[in-house]
Scaffold this motif. Sequence first.
Motif, mmCIF file in Angstrom:
data_model
loop_
_atom_site.group_PDB
_atom_site.id
_atom_site.type_symbol
_atom_site.label_atom_id
_atom_site.label_comp_id
_atom_site.label_asym_id
_atom_site.label_seq_id
_atom_site.Cartn_x
_atom_site.Cartn_y
_atom_site.Cartn_z
ATOM 1 N N ARG A 294 -28.176 -1.067 32.007
ATOM 2 C CA ARG A 294 -28.091 -1.164 33.462
ATOM 3 C C ARG A 294 -28.368 -2.589 33.906
ATOM 4 N N GLY A 295 -27.467 -3.157 34.651
ATOM 5 C CA GLY A 295 -27.673 -4.467 35.235
ATOM 6 C C GLY A 295 -28.093 -4.330 36.681
ATOM 7 N N SER A 296 -28.083 -5.407 37.424
ATOM 8 C CA SER A 296 -28.497 -5.343 38.818
ATOM 9 C C SER A 296 -27.346 -4.945 39.750
ATOM 10 N N TRP A 297 -26.123 -4.921 39.221
ATOM 11 C CA TRP A 297 -24.984 -4.364 39.956
ATOM 12 C C TRP A 297 -24.393 -3.219 39.136
ATOM 13 N N THR A 298 -24.085 -2.121 39.809
ATOM 14 C CA THR A 298 -23.400 -1.000 39.176
ATOM 15 C C THR A 298 -22.082 -0.765 39.891
ATOM 16 N N ILE A 299 -20.995 -0.804 39.150
ATOM 17 C CA ILE A 299 -19.659 -0.537 39.698
ATOM 18 C C ILE A 299 -19.243 0.828 39.182
ATOM 19 N N SER A 300 -19.379 1.835 40.021
ATOM 20 C CA SER A 300 -19.130 3.205 39.572
ATOM 21 C C SER A 300 -17.659 3.578 39.594
ATOM 22 N N ASP A 301 -16.862 2.875 40.384
ATOM 23 C CA ASP A 301 -15.434 3.190 40.508
ATOM 24 C C ASP A 301 -14.632 1.900 40.326
ATOM 25 N N PHE A 302 -14.220 1.632 39.108
ATOM 26 C CA PHE A 302 -13.493 0.405 38.790
ATOM 27 C C PHE A 302 -12.190 0.318 39.573
ATOM 28 N N SER A 303 -11.497 1.436 39.723
ATOM 29 C CA SER A 303 -10.198 1.428 40.389
ATOM 30 C C SER A 303 -10.315 0.950 41.832
ATOM 31 N N GLN A 304 -11.285 1.458 42.572
ATOM 32 C CA GLN A 304 -11.430 1.000 43.958
ATOM 33 C C GLN A 304 -11.873 -0.449 44.004
ATOM 34 N N TYR A 305 -12.646 -0.868 43.012
ATOM 35 C CA TYR A 305 -13.151 -2.235 42.969
ATOM 36 C C TYR A 305 -12.006 -3.247 42.922
ATOM 37 N N ILE A 306 -10.920 -2.895 42.215
ATOM 38 C CA ILE A 306 -9.771 -3.800 42.097
ATOM 39 C C ILE A 306 -8.646 -3.440 43.073
ATOM 40 N N GLY A 307 -8.973 -2.680 44.119
ATOM 41 C CA GLY A 307 -7.965 -2.341 45.124
ATOM 42 C C GLY A 307 -6.986 -1.289 44.676
ATOM 43 N N ARG A 308 -7.386 -0.503 43.658
ATOM 44 C CA ARG A 308 -6.554 0.568 43.092
ATOM 45 C C ARG A 308 -5.201 0.054 42.601
ATOM 46 N N TYR A 309 -5.175 -1.157 42.158
ATOM 47 C CA TYR A 309 -3.951 -1.711 41.592
ATOM 48 C C TYR A 309 -3.708 -1.088 40.217
ATOM 49 N N ASP A 310 -2.480 -0.686 39.952
ATOM 50 C CA ASP A 310 -2.138 -0.001 38.704
ATOM 51 C C ASP A 310 -2.020 -1.012 37.566
ATOM 52 N N LEU A 311 -2.886 -0.892 36.568
ATOM 53 C CA LEU A 311 -2.883 -1.805 35.434
ATOM 54 C C LEU A 311 -2.263 -1.208 34.174
ATOM 55 N N ALA A 312 -1.806 0.011 34.241
ATOM 56 C CA ALA A 312 -1.261 0.672 33.051
ATOM 57 C C ALA A 312 -0.082 -0.107 32.484
ATOM 58 N N THR B 195 -8.595 -5.234 50.848
ATOM 59 C CA THR B 195 -9.141 -3.891 50.874
ATOM 60 C C THR B 195 -10.651 -3.981 50.709
ATOM 61 N N SER B 196 -11.344 -2.890 50.942
ATOM 62 C CA SER B 196 -12.801 -2.886 50.832
ATOM 63 C C SER B 196 -13.235 -2.354 49.474
ATOM 64 N N ALA B 197 -14.119 -3.077 48.828
ATOM 65 C CA ALA B 197 -14.682 -2.655 47.551
ATOM 66 C C ALA B 197 -16.189 -2.489 47.702
ATOM 67 N N TYR B 198 -16.757 -1.651 46.878
ATOM 68 C CA TYR B 198 -18.195 -1.454 46.963
ATOM 69 C C TYR B 198 -18.808 -1.435 45.571
ATOM 70 N N ALA B 199 -20.075 -1.782 45.524
ATOM 71 C CA ALA B 199 -20.854 -1.713 44.294
ATOM 72 C C ALA B 199 -22.299 -1.447 44.686
ATOM 73 N N GLU B 200 -23.051 -0.896 43.761
ATOM 74 C CA GLU B 200 -24.463 -0.598 44.031
ATOM 75 C C GLU B 200 -25.329 -1.753 43.559
ATOM 76 N N HIS B 201 -26.156 -2.243 44.456
ATOM 77 C CA HIS B 201 -27.046 -3.354 44.123
ATOM 78 C C HIS B 201 -28.473 -2.824 44.012
ATOM 79 N N HIS B 202 -29.123 -3.099 42.897
ATOM 80 C CA HIS B 202 -30.488 -2.610 42.701
ATOM 81 C C HIS B 202 -31.307 -3.657 41.960
ATOM 82 N N ASP B 203 -31.272 -4.871 42.513
ATOM 83 C CA ASP B 203 -31.962 -5.984 41.861
ATOM 84 C C ASP B 203 -33.323 -6.272 42.473
ATOM 85 N N GLY B 204 -33.568 -5.794 43.681
ATOM 86 C CA GLY B 204 -34.809 -6.109 44.365
ATOM 87 C C GLY B 204 -35.822 -4.993 44.267
ATOM 88 N N ALA B 205 -36.892 -5.139 45.040
ATOM 89 C CA ALA B 205 -37.961 -4.149 45.014
ATOM 90 C C ALA B 205 -37.586 -2.895 45.794
#
Length: 276
Positions: free
Chosen positions: A10-28, A208-218
């Motif tokens: 576990r790092g200080s950022w968690t990206i739970s949905d890779f597809s939304q993170y990259i704008g749901r661009y098809d990489l296949a 587009t909007s991307a999200y990630a979970e930040h848990h680096d602080g107190a």
Amino acid sequence: MTFPDGETVRGSWTISDFSQYIGRYDLADKKVLDVGTASGFLAFNAEKFGADVTGLDAASTSEFRHMPFADSLSYRDIRQFKEVWTKDNLIPIKNSWWHAWHKYNSRAKCIYAPMPELYEWPEQMFDVVMAGAIVEHLSEPVFAIGAWARLAREAVLIPFTDVIPVDDLMIRPITALDDSRINYVWWHISRGLYNKIFDNLGFDVYYTSAYAEHHDGAADAEIVTRPSIIAIRRGTQAAANFIAPRLNDDAPSAVPSAEAPTHSYRRGLLGRLRGR
């Protein structure tokens, strides 16, 4: 990262949905270059989505640029800085990528080369170039974006990167430049300047909007939302098929904070592999 054998780092950022993170661009079935691959989170996830992936990262500490402050080691003694940065950052970053490569039984490739060399590579040798949360760490981001666009046959993806929400052509410091401990971030770029750069290179730009979970602080973990930029080369089949994403808000937003983000979802793995 969660590996097939059950190990989780576990790092200080968690990206739970890779597809939304990259704008749901098809990489296949796409040839993808992951710029600033670090521990390889984006590279290995792109591979899971069916891409043929090549990671790119710095070959030496000579490529790192820090905002100059009189009391910063990188300003006072560049030789000592390079020694420290190699031991504490460059080597662990490289070790972490190859550790994950073995864990995932990956077929991805990794190249270590300075950004200017990309202009010497064959044009459009990749379908997609990704550069996640890296623009803000570059002293010459416009030059870098030109290199990425040159190599992209159909798209450049710049995920999770703050954008100044104006159409003026502008670039400004991320921080107030009054804290030498925060010397690892440089510029925010306006929406208008992103649009102009890519227009000059033959691309149309979407946000587009991307999200990630930040848990680096107190405090408890928080969900952070930032724009992801999707630039599509005009006249390609990708442009004809692309469905423009929707922003959660009317425009991308970026408010310079007193303490710049570290984008250190990579750090958990780096810490575990230090010295390996």
